[in-house]
Design a protein around this motif. Structure first.
Motif, PDB file in Angstrom:
ATOM      1  N   GLY A  79       0.862  -1.171   0.000  1.00 13.72           N
ATOM      2  CA  GLY A  79       0.000   0.000   0.000  1.00 13.72           C
ATOM      3  C   GLY A  79       0.900   1.222   0.000  1.00 13.72           C
ATOM      4  N   GLY A  80       0.451   2.288  -0.651  1.00 11.59           N
ATOM      5  CA  GLY A  80       1.292   3.484  -0.761  1.00 11.59           C
ATOM      6  C   GLY A  80       0.981   4.492   0.336  1.00 11.59           C
ATOM      7  N   ALA A  81       2.044   4.977   1.001  1.00  7.67           N
ATOM      8  CA  ALA A  81       1.891   6.079   1.958  1.00  7.67           C
ATOM      9  C   ALA A  81       2.318   7.377   1.275  1.00  7.67           C
ATOM     10  CB  ALA A  81       2.743   5.824   3.196  1.00  7.67           C
ATOM     11  N   PHE A  82       3.313   7.269   0.413  1.00 10.72           N
ATOM     12  CA  PHE A  82       3.744   8.402  -0.421  1.00 10.72           C
ATOM     13  C   PHE A  82       3.375   8.043  -1.859  1.00 10.72           C
ATOM     14  CE2 PHE A  82       6.552   8.641   3.278  1.00 10.72           C
ATOM     15  CZ  PHE A  82       6.470   9.987   3.606  1.00 10.72           C
ATOM     16  N   LYS A  83       2.483   8.816  -2.457  1.00  5.56           N
ATOM     17  CA  LYS A  83       2.007   8.483  -3.801  1.00  5.56           C
ATOM     18  C   LYS A  83       2.541   9.453  -4.850  1.00  5.56           C
ATOM     19  CE  LYS A  83      -0.087   5.671  -4.756  1.00  5.56           C
ATOM     20  NZ  LYS A  83       0.395   4.267  -4.985  1.00  5.56           N
ATOM     21  N   PRO A  84       3.084   8.928  -5.946  1.00  9.54           N
ATOM     22  CA  PRO A  84       3.486   9.811  -7.050  1.00  9.54           C
ATOM     23  C   PRO A  84       2.258  10.096  -7.911  1.00  9.54           C
ATOM     24  CG  PRO A  84       4.040   7.527  -7.550  1.00  9.54           C
ATOM     25  CD  PRO A  84       3.283   7.501  -6.264  1.00  9.54           C
ATOM     26  N   ARG A  85       1.706  11.282  -7.879  1.00 10.12           N
ATOM     27  CA  ARG A  85       0.482  11.562  -8.628  1.00 10.12           C
ATOM     28  C   ARG A  85       0.763  12.522  -9.774  1.00 10.12           C
ATOM     29  NH1 ARG A  85      -4.028   9.890  -6.036  1.00 10.12           N
ATOM     30  NH2 ARG A  85      -4.796   9.786  -8.183  1.00 10.12           N
ATOM     31  N   THR A  86       0.097  12.291 -10.883  1.00  5.77           N
ATOM     32  CA  THR A  86       0.298  13.139 -12.054  1.00  5.77           C
ATOM     33  C   THR A  86      -0.107  14.576 -11.750  1.00  5.77           C
ATOM     34  OG1 THR A  86      -0.065  11.227 -13.434  1.00  5.77           O
ATOM     35  CG2 THR A  86      -0.324  13.366 -14.497  1.00  5.77           C
ATOM     36  N   SER A  87      -1.199  14.732 -10.997  1.00  2.00           N
ATOM     37  CA  SER A  87      -1.657  16.086 -10.656  1.00  2.00           C
ATOM     38  C   SER A  87      -1.284  16.443  -9.216  1.00  2.00           C
ATOM     39  CB  SER A  87      -3.177  16.166 -10.810  1.00  2.00           C
ATOM     40  OG  SER A  87      -3.648  17.318 -10.135  1.00  2.00           O
ATOM     41  N   VAL A 122       5.342  -3.942   1.590  1.00  4.36           N
ATOM     42  CA  VAL A 122       6.016  -3.290   0.465  1.00  4.36           C
ATOM     43  C   VAL A 122       5.383  -1.913   0.318  1.00  4.36           C
ATOM     44  CG1 VAL A 122       6.501  -3.397  -2.018  1.00  4.36           C
ATOM     45  CG2 VAL A 122       6.230  -5.528  -0.713  1.00  4.36           C
ATOM     46  N   THR A 123       6.187  -0.858   0.260  1.00  4.31           N
ATOM     47  CA  THR A 123       5.604   0.470   0.059  1.00  4.31           C
ATOM     48  C   THR A 123       6.577   1.357  -0.702  1.00  4.31           C
ATOM     49  OG1 THR A 123       4.308   2.221   1.140  1.00  4.31           O
ATOM     50  CG2 THR A 123       6.345   1.562   2.247  1.00  4.31           C
ATOM     51  N   GLU A 124       6.013   2.323  -1.393  1.00  4.79           N
ATOM     52  CA  GLU A 124       6.841   3.134  -2.305  1.00  4.79           C
ATOM     53  C   GLU A 124       7.618   4.222  -1.568  1.00  4.79           C
ATOM     54  OE1 GLU A 124       4.908   4.234  -5.901  1.00  4.79           O
ATOM     55  OE2 GLU A 124       6.545   5.543  -6.553  1.00  4.79           O
ATOM     56  N   VAL A 125       8.838   4.451  -2.047  1.00  2.44           N
ATOM     57  CA  VAL A 125       9.631   5.588  -1.560  1.00  2.44           C
ATOM     58  C   VAL A 125       9.788   6.544  -2.740  1.00  2.44           C
ATOM     59  CG1 VAL A 125      11.858   4.430  -1.986  1.00  2.44           C
ATOM     60  CG2 VAL A 125      11.730   6.290  -0.328  1.00  2.44           C
ATOM     61  N   LEU A 126       9.505   7.830  -2.492  1.00  2.00           N
ATOM     62  CA  LEU A 126       9.496   8.790  -3.607  1.00  2.00           C
ATOM     63  C   LEU A 126      10.806   9.534  -3.775  1.00  2.00           C
ATOM     64  CD1 LEU A 126       6.036  10.626  -3.582  1.00  2.00           C
ATOM     65  CD2 LEU A 126       6.838   8.771  -5.016  1.00  2.00           C
ATOM     66  N   ASP A 127      11.540   9.715  -2.674  1.00  2.00           N
ATOM     67  CA  ASP A 127      12.758  10.530  -2.775  1.00  2.00           C
ATOM     68  C   ASP A 127      13.785  10.121  -1.729  1.00  2.00           C
ATOM     69  OD1 ASP A 127      11.718  11.692  -0.383  1.00  2.00           O
ATOM     70  OD2 ASP A 127      10.495  13.022  -1.627  1.00  2.00           O
ATOM     71  N   SER A 128      15.012  10.595  -1.937  1.00  2.00           N
ATOM     72  CA  SER A 128      16.118  10.229  -1.043  1.00  2.00           C
ATOM     73  C   SER A 128      15.859  10.707   0.389  1.00  2.00           C
ATOM     74  CB  SER A 128      17.425  10.856  -1.530  1.00  2.00           C
ATOM     75  OG  SER A 128      17.687  10.412  -2.829  1.00  2.00           O
ATOM     76  N   GLU A 129      15.200  11.848   0.522  1.00  2.00           N
ATOM     77  CA  GLU A 129      14.986  12.443   1.853  1.00  2.00           C
ATOM     78  C   GLU A 129      14.171  11.531   2.768  1.00  2.00           C
ATOM     79  OE1 GLU A 129      14.341  14.145  -1.008  1.00  2.00           O
ATOM     80  OE2 GLU A 129      16.206  15.296  -0.902  1.00  2.00           O
ATOM     81  N   THR A 130      13.278  10.740   2.193  1.00  2.00           N
ATOM     82  CA  THR A 130      12.391   9.933   3.041  1.00  2.00           C
ATOM     83  C   THR A 130      12.793   8.451   3.084  1.00  2.00           C
ATOM     84  OG1 THR A 130      10.880   9.872   1.155  1.00  2.00           O
ATOM     85  CG2 THR A 130      10.322  11.421   2.917  1.00  2.00           C
ATOM     86  N   GLN A 139      -2.106  12.803  -2.238  1.00  2.00           N
ATOM     87  CA  GLN A 139      -0.665  12.523  -2.297  1.00  2.00           C
ATOM     88  C   GLN A 139      -0.246  11.407  -1.336  1.00  2.00           C
ATOM     89  OE1 GLN A 139       1.590  14.675  -4.373  1.00  2.00           O
ATOM     90  NE2 GLN A 139      -0.431  15.075  -5.252  1.00  2.00           N
ATOM     91  N   GLY A 140      -1.198  10.842  -0.610  1.00  2.00           N
ATOM     92  CA  GLY A 140      -0.868   9.804   0.371  1.00  2.00           C
ATOM     93  C   GLY A 140      -0.815  10.389   1.773  1.00  2.00           C
ATOM     94  N   LEU A 141      -0.911   9.521   2.770  1.00  2.00           N
ATOM     95  CA  LEU A 141      -0.939   9.984   4.165  1.00  2.00           C
ATOM     96  C   LEU A 141       0.460  10.221   4.727  1.00  2.00           C
ATOM     97  CD1 LEU A 141      -3.738   7.713   5.747  1.00  2.00           C
ATOM     98  CD2 LEU A 141      -3.961  10.046   4.865  1.00  2.00           C
ATOM     99  N   GLY A 142       1.493   9.904   3.949  1.00  2.00           N
ATOM    100  CA  GLY A 142       2.863  10.154   4.399  1.00  2.00           C
ATOM    101  C   GLY A 142       3.217   9.343   5.633  1.00  2.00           C
ATOM    102  N   ALA A 143       3.854  10.022   6.609  1.00  2.00           N
ATOM    103  CA  ALA A 143       4.351   9.332   7.807  1.00  2.00           C
ATOM    104  C   ALA A 143       3.229   8.594   8.538  1.00  2.00           C
ATOM    105  CB  ALA A 143       5.021  10.333   8.737  1.00  2.00           C
TER     106      ALA A 143
END
Ligand code: PEP
Ligand code: MN
Length: 337
Positions: free
Chosen positions: A127-135, A162-170, A140-144
């Protein structure tokens, strides 16, 4: 270049080869196999002279690797890699069935779906907590908060996450909660993120970019292995073509192609590959039939109200039917589900 060691080579001999490689200013990557160790060499700008290694004790063969990817190739490691995600093997005889909602929307939603997919036979939850969205205006996901919910899902269902990571910072934050970090299609060539994940000792699910060739996918995986992370699962999720009857075109021929040239496991995502609920079941059957090591399936208990990817989400009962069919099909391919 690959240096193939004798099956009886000692660890002392392997170390000596590694030191010889390093003394030339190159990087050495010992890859232990079932029969023998191979040592991949990277960091060279031009061809390396095989004579420098051929006569070292314990060396059987020095093979120039023609493909641009080295460590991911079967030349480097003949046996299939089996990645353990929280104790669940991906790449072995048992199919990895990764299921869950596109996005974590609430604790109740995430846990209910988790219980449904676990009961039906999924062995990993996604499930995604950080979502890459076109718009930028889409959810955008619930994050933390979503990550904490995922930890609860693991507790409640026993399924690794399994969950997505969007960037190095997180990366560190996501790694605290995840058993496997997903790199999405849009990030397949985010090289700084790949290098960071290569240094992290956690499995990575790397999705094919929507316009990426297989060579590009494998070179992105190579970034992870070159940094020392061999726990990599590839994912075919469809590529963009001119057709408009599906969201993407699921490129199933990629599976046997990848398996021929790479030792890494590969799963199929018919949810993003088709974008349409009614096509997920037939394309899941096809994915298993073509030899994938598993499936990635989006499931939602109220898809009409889903905050992302509702049209492609299976209802829990549809997922249960999918599992029944996959279980019947798997033995034909010498697998279990
Ligand atoms: C997802 O897995 O929910 C997702 C956004 O997939 P992809 O990166 O393949 O588009
Ligand atoms: Mn999705």
């Amino acid at each position: 270049m690959l240096i193939v060691m004798d099956a009886a080579a000692t660890s002392e001999q392997v170390r000596h080869v590694v030191e010889t490689v390093q003394a030339l200013g190159l990087s050495a990557h010992p890859i232990p196999g079932a029969q023998r160790t191979a040592i991949g060499i990277t960091g060279n700008r031009g061809p390396v002279e095989p004579a420098a290694f051929e006569n070292l004790p314990g060396v059987v063969e020095v093979i120039p690797v023609s493909a641009p990817y080295k460590l991911v190739s079967r030349e480097a490691k003949r046996e299939n890699t089996v990645v353990s995600i929280g104790g669940v093997a991906v790449g072995g005889p048992r199919l990895a069935i990764v299921a869950g909602p596109c996005a974590v929307e609430s604790e109740r939603q995430a846990i209910e779906i988790g219980q449904e997919v676990a009961r039906a036979g999924a062995n990993l939850y996604r499930g995604g907590a950080f979502k890459p969205r076109t718009s930028p205006y889409s959810f955008q996901g619930l994050g933390a908060e979503g990550l904490k919910i995922l930890s609860k899902v693991r507790q409640e269902t026993g399924l690794p996450i399994v969950t997505e990571v969007l960037d190095s910072e997180t990366v560190d934050l996501v790694a605290e909660h995840a058993d496997c970090l997903q790199v999405g299609a849009r990030n397949m060539q985010n090289f700084s993120l790949l290098k960071r994940l290569g240094r992290l000792r956690k499995p990575v699910l790397l999705k094919r970019g929507m316009s990426a060739t297989i060579e590009e996918l494998l070179l992105s995986a190579e970034y992870l292995l070159a940094e020392g992370n061999y726990e990599v699962v590839l994912c075919e999720r469809g590529v963009r073509t001119f057709v408009d009857h599906t969201r993407n075109t699921l490129d199933l021929s990629a599976i046997p192609y990848v398996q021929r040239i790479s030792h890494l496991p590969i799963v199929v995502d018919p949810s993003h590959g088709t974008g349409k609920r009614e096509k997920v079941l037939p394309l899941s059957r096809a994915g298993v039939a073509v030899g994938a090591d598993g499936l990635l399936i989006e499931v939602h208990n109220h898809p009409e109200a889903a905050l992302s990817d509702g049209p492609q989400a299976l209802l829990p009962e549809m997922f249960a039917e999918l599992m029944i069919q996959v279980r019947r099909l798997a033995p034909v391919l010498g697998r279990v589900a």
